[in-house]
Scaffold this motif. Structure first.
Motif, PDB file in Angstrom:
ATOM      1  N   ALA A   1      12.365 141.262 108.289  1.00 49.80           N
ATOM      2  CA  ALA A   1      12.529 140.028 109.064  1.00 49.80           C
ATOM      3  C   ALA A   1      13.150 140.310 110.423  1.00 49.80           C
ATOM      4  O   ALA A   1      14.001 141.174 110.574  1.00 49.80           O
TER       5      ALA A   1
ATOM      6  N   TYR B   1      13.460 139.450 100.920  1.00 49.97           N
ATOM      7  CA  TYR B   1      12.533 138.650 101.718  1.00 49.97           C
ATOM      8  C   TYR B   1      11.137 138.744 101.115  1.00 49.97           C
ATOM      9  O   TYR B   1      10.739 139.812 100.641  1.00 49.97           O
TER      10      TYR B   1
ATOM     11  N   ASP C   1       8.386 136.951 105.276  1.00 48.54           N
ATOM     12  CA  ASP C   1       9.728 137.109 105.845  1.00 48.54           C
ATOM     13  C   ASP C   1      10.644 135.914 105.614  1.00 48.54           C
ATOM     14  O   ASP C   1      11.539 135.641 106.414  1.00 48.54           O
TER      15      ASP C   1
ATOM     16  N   ARG D   1       7.890 144.840 105.258  1.00 47.50           N
ATOM     17  CA  ARG D   1       8.031 143.753 106.222  1.00 47.50           C
ATOM     18  C   ARG D   1       9.522 143.505 106.361  1.00 47.50           C
ATOM     19  O   ARG D   1      10.181 143.200 105.412  1.00 47.50           O
TER      20      ARG D   1
END
Length: 170
Positions: A13, A116, A120, A11
């Protein structure tokens, strides 16, 4: 090469666009090793003689993965903590970001190393990102001596030498 420990989830951001990380506040820079997972009897990196690894600007290290450098393992764990283990499996440094869910480690283009969580949200950073571009191009070296070092830009050369902007001190 970054190797999966479990299922690899990445993931990143949306704020990673160039220059978008300038308003992030500093988070603790000296994590406690005591927050690391229990020691192993050995790591997958023991006696591996693996070379130095890099995390270059704009690259990320997926959650629940690791890299070997020498006999050291640099691991992004499924509990969210980023930990450096020695060849005996003992943690020698930890980010203290064990939030209960996997995190992603990001080398931002502005020279800041960030962690993160899966939602996020920023959990940790080195605080080396500057709006005046002085650290743009900085990169992280996972060194064979177990030290994780953020080096200043060096004309595109990634030699793991020069001016250290931040280090794990291991």
């Amino acid at each position: 090469m970054i190797k999966p420990l479990n299922r690899m989830r990445t993931r990143l951001a949306a704020t990673l666009a160039a220059g978008a990380l300038t308003a992030v506040a500093a988070v603790a820079l000296t994590p406690a090793v005591a927050e690391a997972a229990p020691a192993f009897t050995s790591t997958p990196c023991s006696n591996s003689n693996s070379p130095v690894h890099y995390l270059l600007p704009g690259q990320s290290m997926a959650s629940v993965s690791y890299v070997c450098a020498g006999d050291y393992m640099f691991a992004s764990q499924n509990d969210g903590n980023f930990v450096i283990y020695n060849n005996g499996g003992t943690p020698v440094w930890a980010s203290g970001t064990n939030t209960g869910s996997p995190n992603t480690i990001v080398m931002a283009t502005n020279g800041n190393l960030l962690i993160y969580n899966s939602a996020d949200y920023l959990q940790w950073q080195t605080g080396t990102g500057w709006t005046d571009h002085r650290n743009y191009g900085a990169y992280v070296c996972f060194q064979t001596d177990g030290n994780m070092v953020l080096y200043a830009p060096n004309g595109g050369n990634h030699t793991c030498s020069g001016t250290a902007l931040w280090a794990s001190g291991t």
